[in-house]
Design a protein around this motif. Structure first.
Motif, PDB file in Angstrom:
ATOM      1  N   ALA A 282      11.697 -87.249  -6.144  1.00 28.15           N
ATOM      2  CA  ALA A 282      12.341 -86.283  -5.831  1.00 28.15           C
ATOM      3  C   ALA A 282      12.196 -85.004  -5.829  1.00 28.15           C
ATOM      4  N   ARG A 283      12.323 -84.769  -7.456  1.00 31.51           N
ATOM      5  CA  ARG A 283      11.706 -84.020  -8.276  1.00 31.51           C
ATOM      6  C   ARG A 283      10.261 -82.738  -7.737  1.00 31.51           C
ATOM      7  N   ARG A 284       9.067 -84.228  -7.403  1.00 27.39           N
ATOM      8  CA  ARG A 284       7.685 -83.810  -7.350  1.00 27.39           C
ATOM      9  C   ARG A 284       7.668 -83.570  -6.152  1.00 27.39           C
ATOM     10  N   LEU A 285       8.751 -84.207  -4.932  1.00 22.04           N
ATOM     11  CA  LEU A 285       8.544 -83.704  -3.780  1.00 22.04           C
ATOM     12  C   LEU A 285       9.471 -82.433  -3.654  1.00 22.04           C
ATOM     13  N   ARG A 286      10.133 -82.256  -4.545  1.00 21.90           N
ATOM     14  CA  ARG A 286      10.755 -81.032  -3.755  1.00 21.90           C
ATOM     15  C   ARG A 286      11.936 -81.367  -2.280  1.00 21.90           C
ATOM     16  N   ASP A 287      12.575 -83.050  -2.686  1.00 20.30           N
ATOM     17  CA  ASP A 287      12.666 -83.636  -1.104  1.00 20.30           C
ATOM     18  C   ASP A 287      14.715 -83.504  -1.091  1.00 20.30           C
ATOM     19  N   GLY A 288      14.990 -82.886  -0.452  1.00 24.77           N
ATOM     20  CA  GLY A 288      17.073 -82.079  -0.431  1.00 24.77           C
ATOM     21  C   GLY A 288      17.330 -84.081  -0.456  1.00 24.77           C
ATOM     22  N   LYS A 289      16.892 -85.025   0.991  1.00 21.04           N
ATOM     23  CA  LYS A 289      17.135 -85.824   1.079  1.00 21.04           C
ATOM     24  C   LYS A 289      17.010 -87.184   0.137  1.00 21.04           C
ATOM     25  N   LEU A 290      16.414 -86.767  -0.751  1.00 21.66           N
ATOM     26  CA  LEU A 290      15.671 -87.933  -1.710  1.00 21.66           C
ATOM     27  C   LEU A 290      16.492 -87.539  -3.265  1.00 21.66           C
TER      28      LEU A 290
END
Length: 618
Positions: free
Chosen positions: A108-116
């Motif tokens: 999630a941190r690396r993708l900056r993805d809120g869903k993750l």
């Protein structure tokens, strides 16, 4: 190369995992204002697992990008991150949520993805690790500072962990980010979520700190102060809640939130609550109808029937197209013996009932209207019309009431055996059903003046249930009809032992003494106790006025009886009020009162006995 079945299954599993994450993030939003706070425990974070080694470089896409792109761009999902997410899901489902949490959070941190990030929070919650869930929510905030979902989830977790003091800053930020049109919903969510805190006083204080700007603004103060007041009320601070409602109304007189809060506090012991409601209604002609209806209901609960009827009359005049006020008004008018007006109101309700959106409310309301209209027809001895109204009752929940009324109609026409058979044929699904059937049959006997038969039934039932207060009271009342006054007194004193807070027992015994002009000081003491237990009951007030008259305090008796008759123009109260007026020389006024009472119920025993004894023919 033909891939092995195992790799087929792995690829399919990965696709399903990602699809499930996306769907779950879209359809199950724990950050939604309508979602309840998660139920979590404060535990150690999940044990992080060893991160798997990255696949060989050759396995990476040839055109892999190094720059991080927005989550909506699938190119940011490298093979390495894809594998990390997959392993996180698989280890979580395999029973190792700690490892799954670490992997998904890192992705999630690396993708900056809120869903993750949301998925990492969910994994932590599934393992009942509140601290880990909070860490994921805060990492989400740090990575995506503008994410309202991240802030909302952080707030919910802090409240669930009872770390209320840490919520001031995120709550203030959430309020500031909420558009004005959404503020009422947000305030409702704040009140609901913070009401769950174990330290309720601290919760009220924290919310007040977070709302510091809104509490000063004329456009938001009403709603903000009402939210603080509701939490104060939840903490048991009634005076603080009342103060909040008052401040909110002062700063924002047009807001309906402070009077809605004050409605919950209307009580004889809180005289300052009701003026907040009445000021708002007087100064806002277009006040929400629901608020006026709620006020009318509160007045009914406090037995202030004329005041309630006045509110409903205002509403039916200004908003005649609304159905519910006509039903409530018609019921009050029927209770006040204003039969013609009641019939008009109830028929108007039936005409409008189709506009009610809730089918259950509509069915309950129409059934109530039919039952009251049947009662009105019965009063004027139009038994055929009464039966027609009862026949229109379709609700299975009310068929017992309708059948009981039908039995009463037959009994009044001299068909007592048939009436008793109808009652006996009613279903008995519970012990309470059986008891209500029994009491209904006893009432048929009492109405038919077959007092001995009613007494025998009650006496027999009391042997099996000697501590049943309903049976004791009914038996005492039938004993009085049989002139077994010592037995009546014994039973009422027994009832007082069983139910020391039963106002009817004190009232009945005190009235019996007053009516017979015996033990008047004790009678007044007993009735005053009943008044303490039910200060708004007009029938108990009638007893108090009657005993004051017997004691020679005619001025006080007139004051009490006049107020009682105004509240409830019942023929028995009218009989007593008229007699006191007659005794003090106000004969014309007494005759007027008696004429009104005769129009309500010409067969009332107390009224007929009074007129016969005084030799008056109004």
């Amino acid at each position: 190369m033909i891939p092995s079945p195992r790799r087929h299954r792995l690829a399919a599993a990965a696709s399903l995992v990602l699809l499930a994450c996306a769907v779950q993030a879209q359809t199950s939003d724990p950050a939604s204002p309508k979602s309840p706070a998660p139920i979590i425990e404060r535990t150690a974070p999940p044990r992080p697992g060893t991160r798997p080694a990255a696949p060989p470089a050759a396995a990476k896409p040839a055109a892999a990008k190094t720059a991080v792109e927005p989550p909506s761009q699938p190119s940011a999902l490298t093979a390495e991150l894809f594998y990390e997410i997959l392993m996180g899901e698989m280890t979580t489902r395999a029973g190792d949520p700690g490892s799954g949490y670490a992997l998904v959070l890192d992705a999630a941190r690396r993708l900056r993805d809120g869903k993750l990030f949301q998925r990492a929070v969910e994994i932590a919650l599934q393992s009942r690790s509140g601290d880990a869930a909070l860490a994921a929510a805060r990492a989400w905030q740090e990575t995506l500072p503008n994410s309202r979902d991240a802030r909302r989830i952080e707030l919910q977790i802090l409240i669930a962990l009872n770390r209320i003091g840490e919520t001031v800053a995120p709550l203030r930020a959430e309020i500031a980010a909420t558009p004005q049109i959404e503020r009422p919903m947000l305030m409702a969510v704040i009140a609901r979520n913070y009401a769950r805190a174990s330290d309720k006083k601290l919760a009220a204080s924290v919310v007040e700190q977070a709302l510091v700007d809104e509490l000063k603004s004329p456009t938001s103060a009403g709603l903000a102060w009402a939210t603080v007041g509701r939490l104060r009320l939840n903490a048991g601070d009634t005076s603080g809640a009342l103060e909040a409602a008052f401040k909110g109304q002062q700063l924002d007189p047009a807001s309906d939130a402070p009077p809605a809060l004050a409605l919950e506090m209307i009580d004889p012991n809180q005289p300052l609550a009701e003026p907040i409601v009445t000021r708002y209604l007087a100064n806002n002609p277009k006040a929400p109808p629901d608020l006026r209806i709620a006020y009318a209901r509160v007045l009914v609960e406090n037995r202030r029937f004329p005041d309630s009827a006045a509110q409903l009359q205002t509403l039916t005049s200004t908003r005649p197209e609304l159905a519910e006020p006509w039903l409530l008004l018609g019921s009050l008018q029927a209770q006040a013996r204003q039969d013609a007006a009641a019939e008009t109101s109830l028929k108007r309700y039936i005409d409008l009932a189709g506009s009610q959106k809730d089918a259950d409310d509509r069915q309950r309301g129409v059934t109530q209207a039919y039952l009251v209209l049947s009662q009105l027809a019965e009063r004027r001895k139009d038994y055929t019309a009464a039966e027609r109204w009862l026949a229109r009752v379709e609700s299975t929940d009310d068929l017992v009431v309708a059948q009981t009324r039908r039995a009463g109609l037959l009994a009044r026409q001299g068909k007592l055996p048939q009436a008793r058979e109808i009652v006996r044929a009613l279903p008995e699904r519970t012990a309470e059903d059986k008891k209500q059937k029994f009491l209904a049959e006893v009432q048929l006997l009492r109405d038919a003046k077959q007092y001995q038969a009613a007494y025998d039934m009650l006496a027999q039932a009391s042997v099996a249930a000697p501590n049943d207060s309903d049976l004791v009271y009914d038996q005492a009342m039938v004993a009085e009809k049989l002139n077994r006054l010592d037995e009546m007194e014994r039973l009422l004193r027994r009832l007082i032992e069983l139910k020391p807070e039963n106002q009817n027992a004190y009232n009945a015994l005190g009235y019996s003494f007053a009516d017979r002009k015996i033990r008047l000081d004790e009678a007044r003491t007993l009735i005053q106790k009943a008044v303490q237990l039910a200060p708004q009951d007009p029938f108990i007030a009638d007893s108090l006025g009657w005993v004051e008259f017997r004691l020679g305090n005619t001025t006080e008796a007139i004051r009490i009886l006049e107020a009682a008759y105004k509240t409830r123009p019942d023929p028995e109260i009218g009989a007593h009020f008229g007699e006191v007026l007659w005794a003090t020389g106000q004969k014309d006024r007494a005759v007027t009162i008696w004429k009104e009472a005769l129009l309500s119920d010409a067969e009332n025993e107390t009224l007929q006995e009074t007129l016969k004894r005084l030799r008056v023919k109004p």
